[in-house]
Design an enzyme around this catalytic site. Sequence first.
Site, PDB file in Angstrom:
ATOM      1  N   SER A   1     -55.159   7.895  82.041  1.00 11.40           N
ATOM      2  CA  SER A   1     -56.238   6.937  81.806  1.00 11.40           C
ATOM      3  C   SER A   1     -55.658   5.730  81.067  1.00 11.40           C
ATOM      4  O   SER A   1     -55.063   5.878  79.999  1.00 11.40           O
ATOM      5  CB  SER A   1     -57.319   7.633  80.965  1.00 11.40           C
ATOM      6  OG  SER A   1     -58.349   6.741  80.633  1.00 11.40           O
TER       7      SER A   1
ATOM      8  N   LYS B   1     -56.187   5.972  86.388  1.00 10.77           N
ATOM      9  CA  LYS B   1     -57.577   5.583  86.066  1.00 10.77           C
ATOM     10  C   LYS B   1     -57.527   4.334  85.193  1.00 10.77           C
ATOM     11  O   LYS B   1     -56.806   4.297  84.193  1.00 10.77           O
ATOM     12  CB  LYS B   1     -58.258   6.747  85.347  1.00 10.77           C
ATOM     13  CG  LYS B   1     -59.506   6.399  84.544  1.00 10.77           C
ATOM     14  CD  LYS B   1     -60.263   7.675  84.175  1.00 10.77           C
ATOM     15  CE  LYS B   1     -60.901   7.601  82.802  1.00 10.77           C
ATOM     16  NZ  LYS B   1     -61.624   8.858  82.464  1.00 10.77           N
TER      17      LYS B   1
ATOM     18  N   LYS C   1     -59.769   1.571  82.955  1.00  9.12           N
ATOM     19  CA  LYS C   1     -61.037   1.263  82.308  1.00  9.12           C
ATOM     20  C   LYS C   1     -61.481  -0.130  82.740  1.00  9.12           C
ATOM     21  O   LYS C   1     -60.657  -1.053  82.806  1.00  9.12           O
ATOM     22  CB  LYS C   1     -60.860   1.300  80.780  1.00  9.12           C
ATOM     23  CG  LYS C   1     -60.508   2.682  80.237  1.00  9.12           C
ATOM     24  CD  LYS C   1     -61.710   3.610  80.253  1.00  9.12           C
ATOM     25  CE  LYS C   1     -61.397   4.925  79.544  1.00  9.12           C
ATOM     26  NZ  LYS C   1     -62.576   5.821  79.502  1.00  9.12           N
TER      27      LYS C   1
ATOM     28  N   ASP D   1     -63.128   3.569  85.477  1.00  9.39           N
ATOM     29  CA  ASP D   1     -64.093   4.180  84.552  1.00  9.39           C
ATOM     30  C   ASP D   1     -64.794   3.064  83.769  1.00  9.39           C
ATOM     31  O   ASP D   1     -64.167   2.346  83.003  1.00  9.39           O
ATOM     32  CB  ASP D   1     -63.377   5.132  83.580  1.00  9.39           C
ATOM     33  CG  ASP D   1     -64.341   5.906  82.682  1.00  9.39           C
ATOM     34  OD1 ASP D   1     -65.569   5.686  82.791  1.00  9.39           O
ATOM     35  OD2 ASP D   1     -63.869   6.733  81.870  1.00  9.39           O
TER      36      ASP D   1
ATOM     37  N   GLU E   1     -66.269   5.961  87.821  1.00  7.84           N
ATOM     38  CA  GLU E   1     -66.793   6.861  86.797  1.00  7.84           C
ATOM     39  C   GLU E   1     -67.834   6.129  85.944  1.00  7.84           C
ATOM     40  O   GLU E   1     -67.592   5.030  85.457  1.00  7.84           O
ATOM     41  CB  GLU E   1     -65.608   7.351  85.943  1.00  7.84           C
ATOM     42  CG  GLU E   1     -65.937   8.472  84.978  1.00  7.84           C
ATOM     43  CD  GLU E   1     -64.684   8.949  84.215  1.00  7.84           C
ATOM     44  OE1 GLU E   1     -63.550   8.758  84.699  1.00  7.84           O
ATOM     45  OE2 GLU E   1     -64.852   9.515  83.122  1.00  7.84           O
TER      46      GLU E   1
ATOM     47  N   ASP F   1     -69.817  11.163  83.983  1.00  9.68           N
ATOM     48  CA  ASP F   1     -69.155  11.661  82.763  1.00  9.68           C
ATOM     49  C   ASP F   1     -70.232  11.774  81.684  1.00  9.68           C
ATOM     50  O   ASP F   1     -70.879  12.827  81.528  1.00  9.68           O
ATOM     51  CB  ASP F   1     -68.016  10.690  82.388  1.00  9.68           C
ATOM     52  CG  ASP F   1     -67.355  10.967  81.038  1.00  9.68           C
ATOM     53  OD1 ASP F   1     -67.817  11.857  80.307  1.00  9.68           O
ATOM     54  OD2 ASP F   1     -66.380  10.271  80.674  1.00  9.68           O
TER      55      ASP F   1
ATOM     56  N   LYS G   1     -66.162  17.555  80.546  1.00 12.17           N
ATOM     57  CA  LYS G   1     -65.499  17.603  79.247  1.00 12.17           C
ATOM     58  C   LYS G   1     -66.149  18.745  78.503  1.00 12.17           C
ATOM     59  O   LYS G   1     -67.341  18.653  78.161  1.00 12.17           O
ATOM     60  CB  LYS G   1     -65.698  16.294  78.475  1.00 12.17           C
ATOM     61  CG  LYS G   1     -64.954  15.113  79.086  1.00 12.17           C
ATOM     62  CD  LYS G   1     -65.193  13.841  78.321  1.00 12.17           C
ATOM     63  CE  LYS G   1     -64.427  12.692  78.971  1.00 12.17           C
ATOM     64  NZ  LYS G   1     -64.828  11.384  78.419  1.00 12.17           N
TER      65      LYS G   1
ATOM     66  N   GLY H   1     -60.870  13.998  79.415  1.00 10.94           N
ATOM     67  CA  GLY H   1     -60.174  14.113  78.134  1.00 10.94           C
ATOM     68  C   GLY H   1     -60.831  13.248  77.088  1.00 10.94           C
ATOM     69  O   GLY H   1     -61.580  12.322  77.401  1.00 10.94           O
TER      70      GLY H   1
END
Length: 383
Positions: A146, A172, A174, A199, A224, A249, A273, A301
């Site tokens: 990430s 991934k 952000k 995400d 996400e 998520d 998670k 995570g």
Amino acid sequence: MSHTRYQIQAPAPVDKVILHHIALPLVEVLTTSFGGDANNDALRAAVLVELHMGGVIGWGECVAAWTPGYSYETIATATHVLESFFIPAVVGKTTLDALNKFRGHPMAKTALETAFWAAIAEYQKVPLGNLISDQPRKSRVVVGVSIGIQKDIDATLGVIDKRVKEGYKRIKLKIKPGWDYDMLKAVRDAYPDILLMADANSAYTLDDIELFKKMDNLDLLMIEQPLGHDDIYQHSKLQPQLKTPICLDESIRNVDDVRLAVEIDAGRIINLKPARVGGLTESIALHKFCHENNVPLWIGGMLETGIGRAANFAVASLPGVTLPSDLSATDRYYNPDITNEVFNLNREDSTVDVPTTAGLGVTMNPQRLAETEAAYQAAVKGR
Ligand code: OSB
Ligand code: MG
């Protein structure tokens, strides 16, 4: 938590529970759309639970951050509910039944629940994963990495280049408004074949539909949590307009949320998670539903230390975890970590081995624990 009940039975009563507040520097800060404050801190704080039972110790990690950004829980709220309610309720007991009457605070519950399970696994001399499932489990887990919001596209391409060279096969990124399509398009142009996902951490609304339709042409593995952190309904208005799967998520608090999301097509992939759903018991129920209904699942995570990471690997080894998980190698997070063991990336297939030793599968480094406890005390004074 849903209506799922804690059900594991310990071979001996809980003798005592000790909390440790730690802080350790992150090798690489993870800047997210909810950030701009201590959530994007270079110093990761955590509350560790040390649970004594029948002559053995189990460890658990609370992943709440300094401030309520990703979740409403914080280091301080977790400390409060653990000390005042959760720990007194389980000391002297052989079950976690007493926790069923307490609502909310899933991250605090998870820390205690995981320590309880880890102690049982230690006592019975079996790996934690054996308590989670009697089905065959994976010995290595496919992982991705990430990557936070960077200062510009060049910096982003630089980080990706480094991670790809290390062997990560799923990237991934952000995103947030103003840092989305152009950046993702540049990355896709530079890496036409890589498994790429975004995400948003709830940074958008349904008004952004045209943006998502553009992103829909970038062959993303998933997007996400684009919409509200506590929303499922509005996601059901977005998903049918996209071919890219939405992954939920933040919105998923329990297995019933997954049931609802799947039924109304609010998302087609689930990020589990364990700490967000209240621990291993709920994680098992959620995994079972996804596995039986062919809902693609992966483990998210929370920048865990080796303690929380080891527990997540036990869950990630379940057969219904079908997509790369956010469980990167230790050196992406901490150097050194608080555990003696490190998780390494197997470069050839972007996997990490699941611990096979009895208990949690990792051991505490007492000297590092003392150091990080001192660092926490120093950090609290500065806040
Ligand atoms: O949204 O998945 C998220 C880290 C902290 C809080 C929220 C998230 C994340 C990550 C990092 O994306 C995952 C990791 O631990 O590598
Ligand atoms: Mg996320």
